[in-house]
Design an enzyme around this catalytic site. Structure first.
Site, PDB file in Angstrom:
ATOM      1  N   ASP A 134       5.142 -41.904  61.458  1.00 48.69           N
ATOM      2  CA  ASP A 134       6.439 -41.429  60.964  1.00 48.69           C
ATOM      3  C   ASP A 134       7.010 -40.283  61.797  1.00 48.69           C
ATOM      4  O   ASP A 134       8.135 -39.841  61.548  1.00 48.69           O
ATOM      5  CB  ASP A 134       6.349 -41.028  59.486  1.00 48.69           C
ATOM      6  N   GLY A 135       6.256 -39.779  62.766  1.00 55.62           N
ATOM      7  CA  GLY A 135       6.766 -38.722  63.628  1.00 55.62           C
ATOM      8  C   GLY A 135       6.892 -37.375  62.955  1.00 55.62           C
ATOM      9  O   GLY A 135       7.541 -36.463  63.489  1.00 55.62           O
ATOM     10  N   ASP A 153      -5.612 -35.838  76.876  1.00 53.71           N
ATOM     11  CA  ASP A 153      -4.203 -35.550  76.586  1.00 53.71           C
ATOM     12  C   ASP A 153      -4.039 -34.234  75.848  1.00 53.71           C
ATOM     13  O   ASP A 153      -2.908 -33.813  75.589  1.00 53.71           O
ATOM     14  CB  ASP A 153      -3.572 -36.692  75.780  1.00 53.71           C
ATOM     15  N   LYS A 203       6.577 -30.254  67.288  1.00 47.65           N
ATOM     16  CA  LYS A 203       5.592 -31.104  66.627  1.00 47.65           C
ATOM     17  C   LYS A 203       6.156 -31.427  65.248  1.00 47.65           C
ATOM     18  O   LYS A 203       6.461 -30.519  64.468  1.00 47.65           O
ATOM     19  CB  LYS A 203       4.258 -30.363  66.514  1.00 47.65           C
TER      20      LYS A 203
END
Length: 478
Positions: free
Chosen positions: A129-130, A259, A117
């Site tokens: 931005d991940g 999810d 993560k």
């Protein structure tokens, strides 16, 4: 080049990648300005043969994500869809994480995922931005550690590496520090993984996924004539058990989207979670959950609704009646699991079902009767061991509460149950007046010294106390 040399306890088994390109995208980890190790879970690492890594090796594996030997040669961002607050979203997928490796657990032989993560952008980042904030990583470590201590099926925070970037977030002070988290979990195959295949009407891929999940996670079902229906039944059972542990732990997940539920029935991906300060069915964890859809008391409804969505997907490959049978078993399975969970939290042995039901109802009545004066976790701490702890509870700081009628009824019912492994009460943890808790004010208090002075001492001390509680309760995760 692999980040370490193999050890005898390390057993790689990268199965997910064999599903092929229809299920995930090959991605590259972000090139972070720095890799500063903030947390490593050596107890979890020992279960997969990675506890002997040096700090440099650890950072190469879980800061730079150099491949583990004989494992996945590159990270995979998993594809999935999902309902978010019951609105279908076909634009999901691993937007700031990936599956890094898969390994066998010592003893149980379970296949476990090492997944990330905050590891950088992927095709599913949706302009994000991940990245992960350092505070978000700290919060996940705390949530996973405390749930594990309370016997709740959960992913485990495996590693947290600070990465040296300044992140801007709209819902917290910015810029803020960045990190990459690695978690160890039994599976990352979500209900939404199935939803994506149903959305595209890919019966062939649905059958492939069912076979993969059965053979990998539920091998005892491999000989079933109707694998999809058998899988549905297994997922219903696993989800009921996970839910029961949430409800006795006073845990509010906060974002129970499809999810965020996996087929193996583990809690994971901790965002706006909370633990109840006191009994309150309407308590919500997410500030944006204005309708209370995922409030504490509505979590059974939310889990069942998500199971219905999974069953709907599986109608693509099996008869609807068999899936309905599985769904219809949820209520009974949940009630049975809730009895087991409550007896575990009270530290007493099983008896006949009628007496167990009466005890569970009495416990919830007592929690409700305690109102604002009784915090959730101290109640279970005081009465752990049942009648064996009565004297301890009645001389403790909440003794005045326990003279109320609801508690007199609870004490009478507890007296009919034998303590389970009463030797646990000799643990030093039970010499204290109060248990470990993890309500939001303390989480903020643990973050403040990190943010203000880079002082990690209070966090590490808290984690040590949580681990002591884990050992004292000895509830296990199996």
């Amino acid at each position: 080049m692999a980040c370490m040399s193999p050890s005898p306890a390390y057993r790689p088994d990268p199965r997910f990648q064999a599903l092929g390109e229809a299920f995930a995208d090959r991605v590259e980890p972000a090139n972070f300005p720095q890799t500063l190790l903030r947390f490593r879970n050596d107890r979890a690492a020992a279960t997969v043969g990675l506890e002997t890594l040096s700090e440099d090796e650890w950072l190469r594996c879980f800061g730079r994500f150099e491949p583990l030997p004989e494992n996945q040669s590159f990270p995979l961002a998993m594809r999935y869809h999902g309902h978010q607050f019951r609105v279908y979203n076909p634009d999901l997928g691993d937007g700031r994480g990936f599956l890094f490796a898969q390994v066998r657990e010592a003893g149980s032989n379970r296949l476990l995922d090492l997944a990330t993560k905050g590891s950088g952008q992927t095709p599913w980042s949706r302009a994000g931005d991940g990245r992960l904030t350092l505070k978000g990583g700290v919060r996940e470590i705390l949530a996973a550690s405390f749930l594990e201590a309370l016997g709740t099926p959960t992913s485990r925070a495996f590693s947290l590496v600070e990465t040296g970037e300044a992140l801007v977030r709209g819902d917290e002070p910015s810029p803020t520090r960045s990190a990459v988290l690695t978690r160890l979990s039994h599976s990352h195959i979500r209900f939404g993984t199935f939803q994506r295949l149903a959305y595209f009407d890919r019966r062939d891929l649905m059958l492939q996924l069912v076979d993969h999940v059965v053979e990998t996670y539920f091998p005892g079902l491999a000989d079933q004539a109707d694998r999809p229906a058998a899988l549905m039944q297994a997922v219903v059972e696993a989800s009921a058990r996970m839910l029961s542990r949430w409800m006795t732990s006073g845990f509010v997940h906060g974002v129970l989207n499809t999810d965020n539920m996996v087929v193996t029935g583990e809690s994971f991906d901790y965002g706006p979670w909370r633990f109840l300060p006191r009994n309150d069915p309407n308590f919500v964890a997410a500030y944006f959950d204005h309708s209370g859809l995922y409030s504490f008391g509505r979590q059974p409804e939310a889990v069942f609704w998500n199971l219905q969505q999974l069953a709907g997907c599986l109608t693509l490959v099996t008869d609807q009646a068999a899936l309905l049978n599985a769904l219809n078993s949820f209520s009974d399975l949940y009630r049975a699991a809730l009895r087991d969970a409550m007896l575990d939290r009270l530290g007493v042995k099983r008896r006949d079902v009628e007496a167990e039901v009466d005890l569970v109802n009495a416990a919830f009545r007592a929690l409700a009767d305690g109102g604002e004066a009784l915090r959730w976790e101290p109640f279970f701490f005081d009465w752990f061991g049942g009648a064996a702890s009565e004297a301890r509870a009645l001389r403790g700081p909440r003794a005045a509460l326990y003279g109320r009628e609801a508690f007199v009824d609870l004490r009478r019912r507890l007296a009919a149950f034998e303590p389970d492994r009463p030797e646990r009460l000799a643990h030093v943890v039970f010499e204290r007046d109060d248990p470990e808790e993890l309500i939001i004010d303390e989480v903020e208090a643990l973050w403040s010294p990190i943010a203000e002075a880079d002082d990690w001492g209070p966090l590490y001390a808290k984690l040590a106390r949580i681990d002591a509680a884990r050992q004292a309760y000895d509830l296990g995760l199996s």
